[in-house]
Design an enzyme around this catalytic site. Structure first.
Site, mmCIF file in Angstrom:
data_model
loop_
_atom_site.group_PDB
_atom_site.id
_atom_site.type_symbol
_atom_site.label_atom_id
_atom_site.label_comp_id
_atom_site.label_asym_id
_atom_site.label_seq_id
_atom_site.Cartn_x
_atom_site.Cartn_y
_atom_site.Cartn_z
ATOM 1 N N ASN A 95 0.846 -1.199 0.000
ATOM 2 C CA ASN A 95 0.000 0.000 0.000
ATOM 3 C C ASN A 95 0.878 1.244 0.000
ATOM 4 O O ASN A 95 2.103 1.145 0.004
ATOM 5 C CB ASN A 95 -0.981 -0.017 1.183
ATOM 6 C CG ASN A 95 -0.256 -0.010 2.509
ATOM 7 O OD1 ASN A 95 0.452 0.942 2.826
ATOM 8 N ND2 ASN A 95 -0.411 -1.074 3.272
ATOM 9 N N PHE A 118 -5.181 3.834 14.365
ATOM 10 C CA PHE A 118 -5.461 4.826 13.324
ATOM 11 C C PHE A 118 -6.576 4.242 12.460
ATOM 12 O O PHE A 118 -6.769 3.024 12.426
ATOM 13 C CB PHE A 118 -4.224 5.064 12.451
ATOM 14 C CG PHE A 118 -3.335 6.175 12.934
ATOM 15 C CD1 PHE A 118 -2.677 6.077 14.152
ATOM 16 C CD2 PHE A 118 -3.146 7.324 12.170
ATOM 17 C CE1 PHE A 118 -1.853 7.101 14.603
ATOM 18 C CE2 PHE A 118 -2.334 8.346 12.604
ATOM 19 C CZ PHE A 118 -1.678 8.243 13.823
ATOM 20 N N LYS A 170 -15.137 1.362 13.938
ATOM 21 C CA LYS A 170 -13.808 0.743 14.103
ATOM 22 C C LYS A 170 -13.362 0.822 15.560
ATOM 23 O O LYS A 170 -12.816 -0.126 16.115
ATOM 24 C CB LYS A 170 -12.813 1.470 13.198
ATOM 25 C CG LYS A 170 -11.726 0.570 12.656
ATOM 26 C CD LYS A 170 -10.981 1.215 11.499
ATOM 27 C CE LYS A 170 -11.409 0.644 10.169
ATOM 28 N NZ LYS A 170 -10.697 1.161 9.018
ATOM 29 N N LYS A 214 -12.669 -2.590 17.561
ATOM 30 C CA LYS A 214 -11.300 -2.922 17.971
ATOM 31 C C LYS A 214 -11.124 -2.780 19.485
ATOM 32 O O LYS A 214 -10.235 -3.371 20.061
ATOM 33 C CB LYS A 214 -10.307 -2.003 17.260
ATOM 34 C CG LYS A 214 -10.479 -1.957 15.746
ATOM 35 C CD LYS A 214 -9.363 -2.641 15.026
ATOM 36 C CE LYS A 214 -9.503 -2.482 13.516
ATOM 37 N NZ LYS A 214 -8.491 -3.201 12.770
#
Ligand code: PMT
Length: 421
Positions: free
Chosen positions: A215, A328, A342, A346
């Site tokens: 990426n 992040f 998220k 998480k």
């Protein structure tokens, strides 16, 4: 607390007198160093009168005719070391293009540039110059170099310039410079005792011996967090995917390539870690099978991928009590919605949510903007350099350690931040 103001030679030198006053209003003991060019614009007597201290005007205070005594020469030659050790911050305002270039290249040919090299105190520079000089690639490169070494830059403002042109180059207002100085003084060693594990850059998942799935992450965001954390007194472990960046000196660098290597590097160090910051762009998928030989070009192919382990989730589940976990989130749409889900999924203490579709921000750029998202708050961190953003993120991380009663009593959640419930 002593701070040293370095004045270099531009028309804005006269504004340094106002800055000295503004710093004194913060109960700071201000000392002044002037370059030879600065003395063409303002007399040292102005600063001596304001501060009550002798103004340092050169490396060699005695002219050659007067320099009879070896003792006097020795005293003058080590004065910059004494100043470097006793000051709590060096603020250069105005900083000319020439002084910035000499700082960037380590040229120490007068008191100010020598002091810059000798001091370990935070350095804040407020440039002022003609717009073309400010925008010149040489000045930009020097600024980037200085910033990557931890110099805090207070950018010039836009407007009518003394040279008659209009644009960016006007010295920032004294209160803006003072705020940067006070911020740096407060941040000194505020992470001492913390062991911060930062992940940075992208992972690479091999397809065959020559190809990989990767990426666009350069590592700049994570490296900036590592540098800022180390500057503020933390012990830093930097777990990095492939990156061309130079790691900060004195941090422990663990180089990894794949998501699985990053996972093992992170999990095996958790028991010594007090804060985890996961800025890396970890691959979500890897090929199910690694081809042993280079794949031949035969026509359309199909590669089957399997999900990688979610390192952030595993960290949350296996961390020691009290360890803060900051993830992040790189998003391109419905930012807050995706960021919040998220954060919940998480189980991290906070997520730094950034929009990687905005031109000039996010992947591989020197600037970024983010929302620091906790289960209760969303703090906007507007566009700024990645180093400045890293520092602001660390401010918010430290704020998470404060007991709720402190926040309730003082109302102090974070400085300069927009808070949205
Ligand atoms: O490196 P730069 O060029 O400076 O770019 C910076 C950045 C855009 C990469 C950085 O600011 C950033 O957003 N990093 C996180 C990128 C990312 O992978 O986001 P995500 O939304 O896919 O993942 C969410 C979080 O889970 C991240 O903390 C990630 O490290 C973590 N993760 C993801 C997948 C996985 N298998 N394990 C993980 O731990």
């Amino acid at each position: 607390m002593k701070v040293t103001v370095g004045v270099s030679g531009g028309i804005a030198a006269y504004k340094a007198a106002e800055l000295v006053r503004a710093l004194q209003r913060q109960a700071l003991d201000v000392h002044v160093v002037m370059t030879a060019a600065a003395q063409q614009f303002v007399a040292p007597l102005t600063f001596a009168s304001l501060t009550g201290h002798k103004v340092i005007t050169g490396l060699w205070p005695l002219s050659s005719g007067e320099a009879g005594s070896g003792e006097a020469e020795l005293d003058s030659s080590i004065e910059h070391i004494g100043e470097a050790q006793s000051t709590e911050a060096l603020v250069v305002a105005p900083a000319t293009a020439h002084v910035l270039a000499r700082f960037a290249h380590g040229l120490a040919d007068d008191f100010l540039t020598t002091l810059y090299l000798a001091t370990r105190a935070p350095v804040i520079v407020a440039p002022a110059m003609n717009v073309n000089m400010w925008e010149h690639p040489a000045t930009r490169a020097n600024m980037e170099m200085l910033e990557s070494r931890g110099v805090r830059i207070v950018p010039p403002e836009s407007g009518a310039l003394a040279c008659g042109m209009t644009g960016s180059g006007r010295l920032a207002e004294p209160e803006v410079i003072v705020e940067a100085v006070v911020g740096q003084l407060h941040r000194r060693n505020d992470l001492a005792g913390e062991v911060i594990l930062v992940t940075a850059a992208g992972t690479r998942e091999a397809i065959d011996p020559v190809r990989f799935l990767g990426n666009r992450s350069s590592g700049k965001m994570g490296y900036a967090v590592a540098e800022e954390a180390q500057r503020r007194g933390a012990r830093v472990v930097l777990v990095s995917g492939p990156s061309s960046l130079r790691p900060p000196a004195n941090c422990e660098l663990v180089s990894v390539v794949s998501a699985d290597e990053m996972r093992r590097a992170v999990l095996s160090r958790l028991d010594q870690t007090t804060i985890v910051v996961k800025a890396a762009a970890v691959a979500d998928y890897r090929p199910c099978v690694l081809a042993e030989q280079k794949m031949k070009r035969t026509g359309p192919i199909t590669i089957e991928f399997e999900p990688t382990e979610d390192i952030l989730r595993e960290v949350v589940l296996s961390k020691r009590p009290g360890t803060l976990v900051i993830g992040f989130a790189a998003e391109t749409e419905n930012l807050l919605e995706h960021g919040r889900s998220k954060l919940l999924r998480k189980g991290a203490d906070a997520i730094v949510l950034n929009d990687v579709s905005r031109p000039g921000l996010g992947f591989d750029s020197d600037r970024n903007a983010a929302t620091f998202l906790t289960p209760k708050t969303a703090i906007e961190l507007p566009e700024m350099t990645k180093h400045e953003l890293a520092s602001r993120i660390l401010d918010e991380v430290i704020a998470l350690r404060r007991p709720a009663s402190f926040v309730a009593e003082t109302g102090l959640v974070s400085s300069n931040s927009t808070l949205r419930e």
